[in-house]
Design an enzyme around this catalytic site. Structure first.
Site, short mmCIF file in Angstrom:
data_model
loop_
_atom_site.label_atom_id
_atom_site.label_comp_id
_atom_site.label_asym_id
_atom_site.label_seq_id
_atom_site.Cartn_x
_atom_site.Cartn_y
_atom_site.Cartn_z
N PHE A 151 44.30 25.40 54.39
CA PHE A 151 44.13 23.96 54.62
C PHE A 151 43.03 23.75 55.65
O PHE A 151 42.61 22.71 55.91
CB PHE A 151 45.43 23.32 55.10
CG PHE A 151 46.59 23.58 54.15
CD1 PHE A 151 46.38 23.66 52.78
CD2 PHE A 151 47.86 23.78 54.63
CE1 PHE A 151 47.43 23.90 51.92
CE2 PHE A 151 48.91 24.02 53.77
CZ PHE A 151 48.70 24.09 52.41
N SER A 206 47.76 12.23 54.79
CA SER A 206 48.29 13.46 55.40
C SER A 206 48.50 14.52 54.32
O SER A 206 48.22 15.70 54.52
CB SER A 206 49.59 13.14 56.13
OG SER A 206 50.37 14.28 56.26
N TRP A 209 45.14 15.82 53.28
CA TRP A 209 44.61 16.71 54.32
C TRP A 209 45.00 18.16 54.02
O TRP A 209 44.24 19.09 54.26
CB TRP A 209 45.17 16.29 55.70
CG TRP A 209 44.76 17.22 56.82
CD1 TRP A 209 43.66 17.11 57.60
CD2 TRP A 209 45.46 18.38 57.29
NE1 TRP A 209 43.61 18.13 58.52
CE2 TRP A 209 44.72 18.93 58.34
CE3 TRP A 209 46.65 19.02 56.91
CZ2 TRP A 209 45.11 20.07 59.04
CZ3 TRP A 209 47.04 20.16 57.61
CH2 TRP A 209 46.27 20.67 58.65
N HIS A 210 46.21 18.34 53.45
CA HIS A 210 46.69 19.70 53.20
C HIS A 210 45.91 20.39 52.09
O HIS A 210 45.76 21.61 52.11
CB HIS A 210 48.17 19.69 52.85
CG HIS A 210 49.05 19.49 54.04
ND1 HIS A 210 49.33 18.24 54.54
CD2 HIS A 210 49.66 20.37 54.86
CE1 HIS A 210 50.10 18.36 55.61
NE2 HIS A 210 50.31 19.64 55.83
N GLY A 211 45.46 19.62 51.12
CA GLY A 211 44.75 20.30 50.04
C GLY A 211 44.24 19.32 49.02
O GLY A 211 44.76 18.20 48.89
#
Lengths: 392, 473
Positions: B473, B319, B322-324
């Site tokens: 993102f 997770s 996923w953001h960066g």
């Protein structure tokens, strides 16, 4: 409407009614901005200035849009003689050039770093190009510690920026006393101006692009004493090494190369560039000479820029201090800006070079007359009005 | 195109007025056209990427519908996963993994040479990729029938209100909405506008005015005092909440104008009393996506305790990723995974439904909220910092602040006052789907409040352009 008859219309009307008071308030203020010339696009400003030679332009609420205004001014004027640089060249004006006066334009503010100069050289349309370009080069253009800038925002007109309008309207709502004069031009001291500052202070750009500062003229000998009106004061910036004066030991070599490339490009188009280092007040120069953190860049700047001009076969005048022209700080209006008379002296010095004098015929007598006139003071020179079109 | 620009408001009015007179299929066609314009406004070339993955997933789902052979179905699913995750890996993660591998090999004395792509990340790629994946996986699992109308499918993938920053919708919720007749409901439309208004306030007045202060502090942590860094971290907690939930409010409200219901994405997360509760309230569409498509397939909690803890850390770590493409995000995710395990271990696993009634929280509840908030702030340091060393520097300076001098107020007070006002309003409205959901209030009061918010936006909003944080993102 799908299944709901007029409910969408009723909804839309209700929302429109909600927004109506907001639109009315902002709409009225926008009308005021328009009446004051504040929100005129620069093309309209230039149109009006073409028709009204006394109309000066300076916004007070919206962005001044130096780049757009001056760039379009250059394209319209297609001058034979062009002054180019930052705000420190703004005091060259049409009347200094005598019979050449009709072909001069001051693009001060259009070029504030070497990136701007390169962009200018690249984007200047072909014929007719200026024959003479007087270029003021600031110390910080070549300071590696100073942000390079490189924006050349010639497309951006503050008249079209919604953020600018919102900011202007916020300012007006926070200062309701400023709203009245927008609707009644006669309440302004200079109702012929375009824009709030031009109307309120009588300060702004003339149709030739030069700046009318309209500072009150000192009335006594003591009144002529130097005052650093720049905010923040220049001497403080030099001492602290901030603003335009971040400490550096040498010029930025890549920027120097870009300066040279721009000069080469201009020269290849047949433009005769006359460079100069605009003045800094004498105490500022003393600090730059003696402060170990500052002196490296300061000395390298003058030496290496002169060398670049020499390599291109162009003239460069080191006017970085008033005493280099035999003048003093009384000719300065703040730590880095000299007034008109200084520029008359500077131009006169430039014309000591017969090649340059030949390029600007008719200028020399005007300058000599101005410098010998009893009406000329430290700031303002007694210059003959420009020759009207068709006059001999 | 961004929600906070005048051009979007003009765009929305035009689409709204054109939309309602049309029949259902015309409405879908208009929404698709508007969505492509909306996305292409940013960079039209990336429309091809969007349409490519959408085309693959549409074809894969039809193939799945026609085939019962397990091998063929797996191959089709693999094709969808490869296309979607391949795009994500190429555009978002290639340089990160290449750089990380290079650093690792350098540490062992090798001198590898890698190609670095330096691609521009397409806006919203992580959002629409996950949304598309949910569709093909659900069709593969037999939970959803493949949609045959390409228009409906493209609308589902590209619906402009939620295209670039979510909520990450599920096909089973959205596709039926494109298939049914839509009716204009004035009350729903009014409520949608109210939610949009609150979203604009959150984004433009709170998030965007906090942004310069936070950016200045986090850009040069070595020259910013520990106190100011602490304020900047609090500021970032509110900036990111108001930025992202503000976007979601605008998206949900906007969708309601067209008679669409998007899922809730935020449920007043800073009033959580534990980290597990925080994850029930923060970015709900992403956490439920990971629950359904990663945590459950890994075995969920029907495994040994050690394996379960591993699953939790994998989910939170991914997770974060996923953001960066940065280790700071991975650490942020793992920190939350660690918190989650710790809260469960001590039995402090509150949920929003157990919240105490009444205007004020009890002392114990308040203490739990304060603790949870500070734990999230600690993790935000990693999320916001440019690098792991920067994050550690920020933390060390914050921890040293009490020993280095008298407490300092934030150098910019106004944004914090706005954030405080927002917190107060949301506390009293925390049982509503959004803070301005008040259909029962008298009209005059409501209008007075709307005008107050409109003036707050007009007079208080930041005027410098600050892109939505989650666009990256």
């Amino acid at each position: 409407m799908r299944g709901s008859g007029g409910s969408v219309v009723r909804f839309a009307v209700r929302i429109a009614l909600f927004w109506l008071p907001v639109v009315v308030v902002f709409g009225l203020l926008e009308v005021g901005l328009w009446r004051a010339g504040e929100s005129w696009p620069v093309d309209r400003v230039l149109d009006v200035q073409q028709r009204q030679p006394d109309a000066i332009f300076m916004r007070g609420l919206l962005d001044q849009s130096f780049y757009a205004y001056k760039w379009r001014g250059v394209l319209r004027a297609r001058p034979r003689v062009l002054a180019l640089g930052s705000s420190r060249v703004l005091k060259f004006r049409r009347t200094m050039f005598g019979t050449e006066s009709g072909v001069f334009y001051n693009a001060g503010g259009l070029v504030t770093n070497v990136g701007d100069l390169e962009a200018f050289a690249e984007r200047l349309p072909p014929e007719p190009t200026p024959q003479v370009l007087i270029l003021g080069i600031d110390l910080w253009w070549l300071n590696p510690a100073h942000a390079p800038g490189d924006e050349f925002l010639i497309e951006d007109d503050g008249a079209w920026s919604w953020q600018g309008h919102l900011l202007a309207l916020r300012t007006l709502l926070g200062r309701p006393s400023a709203i009245g004069p927008l609707f009644r031009p006669q309440l302004f001291p200079h109702p012929e101006g375009i824009g709030v500052i031009a109307r309120r202070r009588g300060e702004g750009f003339r149709p030739d692009g030069s700046l009318e500062s309209n500072l009150p003229l000192p009335q006594t000998a003591e009144g002529w004493a130097f005052v650093d009106r720049e905010k923040p004061p220049i001497l403080r910036s030099i001492r602290r090494g901030v603003g335009f004066f971040e400490p550096a030991e040498d010029v930025a070599a890549p920027r120097l190369e870009r300066l040279q490339r721009a000069l080469t490009r201009l020269r290849s188009r047949g433009i005769r560039v006359i460079g100069f280092a605009p003045p800094i007040c004498s105490e500022g120069v003393r600090l730059l000479d003696t402060e170990p953190r500052q002196s490296g860049l300061w000395n390298a700047f003058r030496r290496r820029v002169a060398a670049v001009f020499a390599a291109e076969g162009l003239s460069f005048f080191d006017a970085s201090s008033p005493d280099r022209l035999g003048l003093d700080d009384r000719y300065m209006i703040d730590g880095i800006h000299a007034e008109e008379t200084f520029h008359v002296h500077l131009l006169r010095r430039m014309l000591d070079d017969p090649r340059l004098a030949a390029l600007l015929p008719g200028t020399l007598p005007v300058l000599d007359a101005a410098l010998s006139s009893p009406k000329t003071n430290f700031w303002h020179a007694e210059l003959a009005p420009p020759a009207s079109p068709g006059s001999p | 195109m961004t929600f906070t620009t005048p051009v979007f408001l003009v765009f929305l009015v035009v689409v709204f007025l054109l939309y309602w007179p049309l029949p259902r299929r015309g409405q879908n066609a208009l929404l698709l056209g508007a969505s492509l314009v909306f996305y292409g406004w940013w960079d039209w070339r990336y429309l091809f990427l969007l349409l490519f993955t959408a085309g693959v997933d549409y074809g894969v789902a039809l193939g799945l519908a026609r085939s019962d052979a397990p091998g063929r179905r797996r191959a089709l699913l693999l094709a969808s996963l490869t296309a979607n995750l391949g795009v994500l890996a190429t555009f978002k993660y290639f340089d990160f993994f290449a750089g990380s591998l290079r650093s690792l090999l350098l540490a062992f004395g090798f001198e590898p040479s890698f190609v670095v792509l330096h691609l521009i990340l397409p806006v919203g790629v992580s959002f629409y990729t996950f949304q598309a994946l949910s569709y093909t996986i659900d069709v593969y699992r037999g939970r959803l029938a493949a949609v045959r109308d390409p228009l409906q499918y493209l609308c589902f993938i590209s619906f402009f209100p939620q295209l670039v920053a979510g909520p990450i919708e599920r096909a089973e919720r959205m596709l039926p909405q494109y298939a049914r007749e839509r009716r204009f409901d004035p009350e729903a439309a009014h409520d949608g506008l109210r939610q949009m208004l609150w979203g604009f306030f959150k984004k433009m007045v709170v998030a965007d005015t906090l942004a310069p202060f936070v950016t200045a502090a986090y850009t040069s942590p070595s020259t910013t005092s520990g106190w100011q860094l602490a304020w900047a971290t609090y500021g970032f907690a509110f900036q990111i909440y108001c930025d992202f939930s503000g976007y979601t409010d605008i998206a949900i409200g906007c969708a309601r104008l067209f008679d669409f219901r998007l899922m809730r994405n935020f449920d007043y997360p800073y009033f959580s009393r534990s980290i597990p509760e925080f994850w029930q309230r923060w970015h709900i569409s992403l956490s439920t996506w990971f629950r359904d498509y990663l945590y459950m397939p890994l075995g969920g909690n029907r495994v040994s305790r050690g394996r379960w803890a591993f699953n939790i850390l994998v989910v939170f770590g991914l997770s974060g990723l996923w953001h960066g493409a940065n280790w700071t995000f991975v650490i942020w995710g793992l920190l939350h995974g660690g918190y989650y395990l710790a809260f469960v271990a001590v039995g402090a696993r509150s949920s929003a439904s157990e919240e105490r009634q009444g205007w004020l929280p009890g002392l114990r509840e308040l203490a739990a909220m304060v603790l949870t908030f500070h734990l999230t702030c600690l993790a935000w340091v990693f999320f916001r910092a440019a690098s792991v060393p920067d994050a550690l520097l920020v933390l060390s300076r914050i921890l040293a602040a009490p020993f280095s001098g008298a407490p300092e107020a934030p150098s910019e007070a106004a944004p914090f006052l706005w954030a405080g006002l927002l917190l107060l309003v949301e506390w009293f409205r925390r049982r509503e789907p959004h803070a301005l959901h008040w259909p029962a209030y008298a009209g005059a009061w409501r209008w007075a409040a709307y005008y107050a918010i409109v003036w707050a936006i007009l007079l208080g909003a930041s005027l410098s352009y600050t892109p939505f944080i989650y666009f990256q993102f």
